[in-house]
Design a protein around this motif. Structure first.
Motif, short mmCIF file in Angstrom:
data_model
loop_
_atom_site.label_atom_id
_atom_site.label_comp_id
_atom_site.label_asym_id
_atom_site.label_seq_id
_atom_site.Cartn_x
_atom_site.Cartn_y
_atom_site.Cartn_z
N LYS A 147 3.20 3.13 11.53
CA LYS A 147 3.64 3.56 10.21
C LYS A 147 4.33 2.24 9.50
O LYS A 147 5.00 1.46 10.30
CB LYS A 147 4.59 4.78 10.33
N ASP A 148 4.21 1.78 8.50
CA ASP A 148 4.77 0.59 7.60
C ASP A 148 4.28 -0.54 8.33
O ASP A 148 4.87 -1.61 8.12
CB ASP A 148 6.23 0.85 8.07
N TYR A 165 -1.14 -4.79 7.06
CA TYR A 165 -2.36 -4.89 7.48
C TYR A 165 -2.62 -6.39 7.63
O TYR A 165 -2.25 -7.38 6.66
CB TYR A 165 -3.44 -4.27 6.74
N GLN A 223 -3.74 3.85 4.93
CA GLN A 223 -2.37 4.14 5.17
C GLN A 223 -2.28 6.02 5.11
O GLN A 223 -1.63 6.46 5.94
CB GLN A 223 -1.36 3.89 4.12
N ASN A 283 0.93 7.74 14.22
CA ASN A 283 1.48 7.43 13.10
C ASN A 283 3.08 6.75 13.29
O ASN A 283 3.17 5.57 12.73
CB ASN A 283 1.80 8.66 12.39
N THR A 304 -6.23 -0.41 1.40
CA THR A 304 -4.89 -0.51 1.93
C THR A 304 -4.41 1.12 1.94
O THR A 304 -4.15 1.79 2.96
CB THR A 304 -4.02 -1.24 1.41
N GLU A 305 -4.68 1.44 0.81
CA GLU A 305 -3.61 2.73 0.33
C GLU A 305 -4.44 3.90 1.06
O GLU A 305 -3.87 4.95 1.73
CB GLU A 305 -3.76 3.27 -1.05
#
Ligand code: FAD
Length: 415
Positions: free
Chosen positions: A263-264, A267, A249, A259, A245-246
């Protein structure tokens, strides 16, 4: 232990196995499909090419798919910084379908197997092929293990291996060989696309070029979910730390275009990573078997060719197996291997030339002639067996030559 007899055993109920078994059943050949998973199941490979519509139509699987209301795909968009290149399939050179779908594969493959069962094809779900033995006359005994560990042996006259990433026969018979395509990996997930624009821009598949070697796919579905994934050299992904996940991102933040939209966003599942995607084999057929789809060859996701190659090869293998079973002589070398490899080689040139940067140069050159674009568009629609198309017939030469011409034309230009 149970024993079953069939004419053709199809391993795997993905698009390749479904098209193959639909053809065999329609031609009165006794067929059994064995599938290790329980459907619906997740699989990647969500953006189709128009060419595969021919295959679904030919075997009577198109109407069940139409009824699902999948997102229509009428072209593909490539973006790089502020440059955009749109391909419209209705402007392609070759005759044939000018649209297809973008699909969540769990639903798509389930619709196919439901229809096959309705037509009377036997599918053994949750039965994994664990062993196979071939005899001199091409017949075989294949061992299946169900989820309780119970073994069933299937005696077949012919085996079509459509096991995708499972690569059953390449593994069991030692047929794997390293692919010539550079080692690439992919990281992907699904999101609820809450900020999707309502215009066509929101639904078209887009390839966003992060740099020459790394690109992002954005594939919106009709159910409000969008598939996001990055493809790049395997080493490249190792520079990003943390959970998948990181990592995703951080990678998504590299896309200036997407983006703000993603963004934010949460998932839908922990992003999945597939390493060293491309696969190849030493042979595509043998005495009593043929390899189809991903079990045979996989190049790269960049032109979404996987499902189309799977259905093209699945259908052809089924036609030839049916002939052989009914006593006709089949020349697998010319009628299967040579034909299949001629299309694979075309796609392979385009994949390689994408990563050399030559194709990207052509796509983002704003003075490209409409007739050249139409010929390239046919390749991107999957019509790679149409040798009347110069960009198919002379694929080795034309992409390189055109790229050099663009270099000459833009020499001295600073933009
Ligand atoms: P699959 O669809 O993989 O089906 C094989 C079936 O065999 C599975 O259901 C599996 O459970 C079953 N199986 C496996 N092992 C066994 C066993 N031992 N016994 C019984 N059953 C077994 N293609 C596209 O067309 N468009 C795309 O946008 C695209 N994107 C991609 C992105 C990535 C990152 C990757 C890696 C691939 C992508 N592909 C894409 C390729 C696509 O995933 C495959 O080409 C396609 O799914 C191949 O279809 P298939 O029928 O050969 O195999």
């Amino acid at each position: 232990m149970k024993n079953i007899k069939t004419d053709v055993l199809v391993i795997g109920a993905g698009p390749s196995g479904c098209v193959a078994s639909a053809y065999l059943q329609a031609n009165n050949i006794d067929v059994l499909v064995v599938e290790k998973s329980k459907f619906p199941r997740f699989v990647i490979g969500e953006s189709l090419l128009p060419r595969c519509m021919d295959h679904f139509e030919e075997v009577g699987l198109l109407d069940c798919l139409k009824a699902e209301g999948f997102e229509v795909k009428s072209g593909a968009r490539f973006i790089k910084g502020n440059k955009v290149c749109d391909f419209e399939f209705d402007k392609k050179f070759s005759p044939g379908w000018d649209w297809t779908w973008q699909v969540p594969r769990a639903d798509f493959d389930h619709a196919l197997t439901n229809e096959l069962q309705r037509k009377g094809v036997s599918i053994y779900f949750e039965h994994e092929v664990v062993d196979v033995e071939f005899y001199k006359d091409g017949s075989s005994k294949t061992s299946l293990k169900d989820r309780n560990g119970v073994i069933t042996v299937v005696e077949a006259k012919f085996v079509i291996d459509s096991s995708g990433h499972g690569r059953v026969l390449p593994r069991l018979l030692g047929l794997d060989k390293p692919s010539k395509i550079p080692k690439h990996s992919s990281l992907f997930t699904h999101v609820k696309d809450l900020r999707r624009p309502s215009s066509l821009e929101g639904t078209r598949i887009t390839f966003d070029v992060i740099n020459k070697d790394v690109w992002l796919w954005v594939i919106p579905f009709s159910n409000g979910i969008t598939s996001l994934g990055l493809v790049g050299p395997t080493d490249y992904f190792e520079d990003f730390k943390g959970t998948t996940t990181e990592k995703l991102q951080q990678l998504m933040a590299l896309s200036d275009f997407y983006n703000p939209r993603f963004k934010d966003i949460e998932y839908e599942f922990e992003p999945k990573m597939i390493k060293n995607i491309s696969k190849s084999v030493t042979k595509l057929y043998g005495n009593g078997f043929a390899l189809t789809g991903n079990s045979a060859e996989f190049l790269d996701p960049v032109f979404s060719s996987g499902v189309t190659f799977a259905t093209e090869s699945g259908l052809l293998a089924a036609k030839l197996a049916a002939k052989e079973i009914t006593g006709e002589k089949v020349n697998w070398e010319t009628d299967y291997k040579d034909y299949i490899l001629s299309g694979v080689t075309v796609f392979s040139t385009y994949v390689s030339e994408w990563y050399t940067g030559n194709l990207q140069k052509i796509f983002f050159y704003d003075k490209i002639s409409p007739s050249v674009k139409a010929q390239i568009c046919s390749v991107l629609a999957g019509y790679v067996w149409d040798t009347t198309n110069p960009f198919v017939k002379n694929h080795h030469r034309l992409v390189k030559t055109l790229s050099k011409v663009i270099d000459l034309e833009t020499e001295g230009n600073t933009d």
